[in-house]
Design an enzyme around this catalytic site. Sequence first.
Site, PDB file in Angstrom:
ATOM      1  N   GLY A  15       0.779  -1.245   0.000  1.00 36.33           N
ATOM      2  CA  GLY A  15       0.000   0.000   0.000  1.00 36.33           C
ATOM      3  C   GLY A  15       0.803   1.283   0.000  1.00 36.33           C
ATOM      4  CB  SER A  16       4.299   2.257  -0.809  1.00 36.14           C
ATOM      5  OG  SER A  16       4.466   1.927  -2.163  1.00 36.14           O
ATOM      6  CG  ASN A  17       1.987   3.150  -5.661  1.00 36.14           C
ATOM      7  OD1 ASN A  17       2.393   4.159  -6.224  1.00 36.14           O
ATOM      8  ND2 ASN A  17       2.642   1.996  -5.700  1.00 36.14           N
ATOM      9  NE  ARG A  91      -9.531 -13.133  -7.460  1.00 34.63           N
ATOM     10  CZ  ARG A  91      -9.171 -14.382  -7.567  1.00 34.63           C
ATOM     11  NH1 ARG A  91      -7.953 -14.753  -7.269  1.00 34.63           N
ATOM     12  NH2 ARG A  91     -10.033 -15.275  -7.977  1.00 34.63           N
ATOM     13  CG  ASN A 107      -3.422  -1.831 -13.311  1.00 39.90           C
ATOM     14  OD1 ASN A 107      -3.399  -2.040 -12.090  1.00 39.90           O
ATOM     15  ND2 ASN A 107      -2.640  -2.509 -14.143  1.00 39.90           N
ATOM     16  CG  HIS A 109       2.188  -3.109 -15.387  1.00 36.75           C
ATOM     17  ND1 HIS A 109       1.855  -4.319 -14.816  1.00 36.75           N
ATOM     18  CD2 HIS A 109       3.254  -3.346 -16.191  1.00 36.75           C
ATOM     19  CE1 HIS A 109       2.682  -5.250 -15.264  1.00 36.75           C
ATOM     20  NE2 HIS A 109       3.542  -4.695 -16.097  1.00 36.75           N
TER      21      HIS A 109
END
Length: 201
Positions: A15-17, A91, A107, A109
Amino acid sequence: MSDKFKIAIFSSGNGSNFEAIVKANIPNVEVSLLFCNMKDAHVLERAKNLSIESIFISHKEYDSRKEFETEIISRIEKFNIQLIVLAGFKRILSPFFTSHYEKKVINLHPSLLPAFTGLHAPRQAIDYGAKYSGCTVHYVDEGVDTGPIITQGLVEIEDVDTEATLIEKIHEKEHEILPRAIQLIAEDKCVLQGRRVLIKN
Ligand code: GAR
């Protein structure tokens, strides 16, 4: 009720982002919700510390992707979310979910797409011998890591780099470009033209 642009962040792990987005305090953007599908994910702790509401649903409790996704939709509907940000969400979401939130799911990536899709992208880049890699924020379509690119960040791969040091460099870049991409969308500055995302001034 606040008239801010409401986003939900989906994360399954560290969860750093998630934290970088919350701490970026993007003007007129409200992080309304964290959604997490992994019970012991550190991101749940971060949400608690940052006073962000979180919803945890384990995909393991559902027989099919569709049942899991139906449950997510029904639990988040009331938040009137305008954008879903997948930031380390482990997921795959099916077209059933993404068509429900058409052009409202992005998203992150850890590679310069279209290179190195799928799992372990930093390792793939090192093993391939690439001299540069980075990160990409893109709209989610029905494929995996295939949707229109909103923005990218470049990172050099030096001879001394290992998978761990490259991940670290990519993370640093991600923490810059992801809040910026969210801001562009919240300000309605992204215009889709076929596969291209044009940025209005
Ligand atoms: C990020 O590096 C993100 O690019 C990657 O997971 C990491 C999550 O880090 N996503 C993928 O690999 C998706 N295919 P975080 O939990 O510290 O934000």
